[in-house]
Each structure stands twice: as C-alpha cells, then as structure tokens.
Scaffold this active site. Structure first.
Site, PDB file in Angstrom:
ATOM      1  N   HIS A 146      -4.208  -5.395  -2.171  1.00  0.00           N
ATOM      2  CA  HIS A 146      -5.196  -5.122  -1.132  1.00  0.00           C
ATOM      3  C   HIS A 146      -6.308  -6.166  -1.031  1.00  0.00           C
ATOM      4  CE1 HIS A 146      -3.240  -1.188  -1.243  1.00  0.00           C
ATOM      5  NE2 HIS A 146      -3.857  -0.897  -0.127  1.00  0.00           N
ATOM      6  N   SER A 188       0.845  -1.183   0.000  1.00  0.00           N
ATOM      7  CA  SER A 188       0.000   0.000   0.000  1.00  0.00           C
ATOM      8  C   SER A 188       0.889   1.244   0.000  1.00  0.00           C
ATOM      9  CB  SER A 188      -0.971  -0.027   1.187  1.00  0.00           C
ATOM     10  OG  SER A 188      -1.974   0.946   1.045  1.00  0.00           O
ATOM     11  N   GLU A 215      -0.675  -2.665  -8.340  1.00  0.00           N
ATOM     12  CA  GLU A 215      -1.956  -3.107  -7.774  1.00  0.00           C
ATOM     13  C   GLU A 215      -2.782  -1.886  -7.401  1.00  0.00           C
ATOM     14  OE1 GLU A 215      -3.008  -2.971  -4.412  1.00  0.00           O
ATOM     15  OE2 GLU A 215      -1.186  -2.231  -3.438  1.00  0.00           O
TER      16      GLU A 215
END
Length: 330
Positions: free
Chosen positions: A299, A114, A230
């Site tokens: 995630h 992240s 991502e």
C-alpha cells in the site's frame, strides 16, 4: 501442481468486476483511463455490472458480486479478471467459489493487491493457478506509476514478471508529490539471498483466514516456500498479534524466508508506545530464516509485480534488491 496462465494475445477478453469495493462516479474518469490502457494493449474489455458504484462498502450485494465473479471465472472466453482495486468484503465470497472445479480448468490471469489477496491466495493454494500481486487495474490510469505498471503489463504479455530491482524512493497516498528514500533491510543481518515458491498478500486479510482452507500453507510448503506479507492498516500492537497468530498457527514454520512490504499502518503514537519496529521484533525474533523488511510490496507505492506460485529468488545487499522469477525451480 502449479499451472500458469498463457500470455495474453491481441483480441483477448479481460473482465473487469469489483468483487469487493466498487468505483464511485467521482473516480470514473481515472477508471476509464485505466480501461483505455488495456485497450491500447490490443485487448478487449468487458465491464461487469458490479463495478461503477459503491454502497455498504461494496460494489453490490454479495450474491450479485459472487454470481458475476463466478461467471467470469468459468467463462472460457475470458482470459483475465482485473478488479479495479481492493476493499473490505471479498472474504464473504470465498465459500461460494468451487476451487476444485477451477483446478480442472485452464487458468486465467487474476491480478491486484489489498483485498484482492483474499481471492488471489486461495486461487493459488486451492486451484493451483499462478496469480499476480501488483498494481491494481485502477493504478494503470496514474502516470506517476508508469514504471511499476509496466512490470504488470509485461507479466500479462509474456507470462512471467520481469526481473525487478529496488525502487530508490517511495511515496504515500496522503502526500503524493513527495518522495522518501527507500531502503530494504534484513532483520539481524546486512544481506540475504532467499529463494522458494512464492505465496502471500495483504496481512490484514490473510491473517483472518488462518486456520481455514483458504490460507493453509501445509501442502504448498512441500517445496521451499517464500512468504510475503504487507500491512495496510494494522497498528503496531495489532500487527504484532497478527504475525504472532500466524506464527502460533504454524503458518511461519518451514519457510525459506519471509518478506514484509513497507507498512502503511500508523506507527506508535508516542515514544512510550510499541513502535512498528518493536512489533516486528516481538513477533518475529528467532525465526530460523531471513526476514526482509520494507520491500516494494503493498500500500506504499511503488511496488513490485509478484507472481504467486512462481519460483522467486530475492537478493538483498546494502539496502538494494534484485528479484527474479522462474516457473520451475531455479
């Protein structure tokens, strides 16, 4: 030149600091379980002051987070830095980090995903440190993630992630008890084999760094390069714009392949709106190398442990995958 942190030994010190979002008191119990997991491996844990709190979407003011992160990065007795998780505000620290000075020091482990990508990717590109994109420290306290957590711990113990296969099912944060069948796919093909030196992270933050020194892939692509991305929160139109922006900037030129993790962003609101699949097609159609979609990255758990800077080989066939790493070219 890429340099790889040495495997952690019993007694080595790990610093835990939240250079983006901190951990509020209601979640300190799970944080403590994660820290105990590190101690159970034989490692010492040093908690930073920027950790057990949250205000203004950060653990502390930027000046405090930067000072603590720099202290741990340059402390020779700290062998690893494991933030609890990501957040929103790591980008504001980048101008205050002397990556050239770090390039002259022995590397240390930095791991997470992240917003942690905001630091991991520049550390690899500018300092030459191999870094780990995988489960966050906070995930070590979650027994549902024991299998994927073991790959992260393996990398810390042995210096390289293990060979990893495709997870057969995934789950979402909003329905953790449910499992959904998981299948990788290759855009426009049934199978692919791609290899290259691995780099990537969270599209939400890295797409904001294009055009800056912190996500400049030109020197990295002197060798075959394998890029992974991502999506956390981007809606299909914003996802399309982020990918097209990378394509227009040249970031997607000259790769050996592109790997996209499962998206946790919202899909189309109705049948007349642009869908996630449509956004990928609009942004990536015609790329001259394989594009693999819905990989175990990001995630939507579970996820692989990836090493930025390592040589990676990924084979996908009939929805299944095998991922292998080497420090040098295979």
């Amino acid at each position: 030149m890429m340099v790889f942190p040495a495997p952690l030994q019993p007694g080595d010190r790990i610093a835990v600091t939240a250079f983006s979002s901190g951990v509020p008191p209601v979640l300190h119990g799970q944080l403590d379980r994660a820290l105990q997991c590190l101690r159970d491996q034989g490692w010492q844990v040093e908690e930073g002051a920027c950790l057990r709190g949250e205000s203004q979407d950060a653990s502390a003011p930027a000046v405090e987070r930067l000072a603590e992160l720099k202290r741990f990065l340059f402390d020779p007795d700290i062998r690893a830095i494991l933030p609890p998780w990501g957040g929103e505000r790591a980008t504001e620290l980048l101008p205050g980090i002397d990556f050239a000075a770090l390039a002259r020091l022995p590397p240390k482990w930095v791991a997470g995903f992240s917003d942690i990508s905001t630091l991991l990717t520049p550390l690899t590109l500018l300092a030459g440190w191999a870094t780990l994109h995988g489960p966050n420290l906070f995930d070590l306290g979650n027994p549902q993630r024991a299998e994927e957590n073991s790959a992260l711990l393996h990398a810390l113990h042995y210096g390289l992630p293990p060979q990893q296969g495709h997870y057969k099912a995934f789950w979402r944060w909003d329905a953790p008890g449910e499992r959904y069948p998981s299948t990788l796919r290759v855009l426009g093909a049934q199978k692919a084999r791609i290899a290259g030196r691995l780099i990537g992270g969270c599209l939400d933050t890295l797409s904001r760094l294009q055009g800056s020194p912190y996500f400049d892939l030109r020197a990295f692509k002197r060798e075959p390069a394998l890029l992974y991305l991502e999506n956390c929160e981007l809606r299909p139109c914003e996802l399309m714009r982020a990918l097209l922006g990378l394509r227009l900037s040249g970031a997607l030129d000259g790769l050996s392949g592109l790997v996209l993790g499962r998206s946790s962003g919202p899909d189309a609101a109705d049948a007349k709106a642009l869908s996630y699949s449509g956004a990928l097609e609009a942004a990536l159609d015609g790329l001259p190398y394989p594009v693999i979609v819905d990989a175990d990255i990001g995630h939507v758990p579970p996820q692989w442990t990836l090493m930025n800077g390592a040589w990676a080989e990924l084979e996908v066939d009939a929805g299944q995958a095998t991922l292998r790493f080497e420090k040098g070219c295979a």
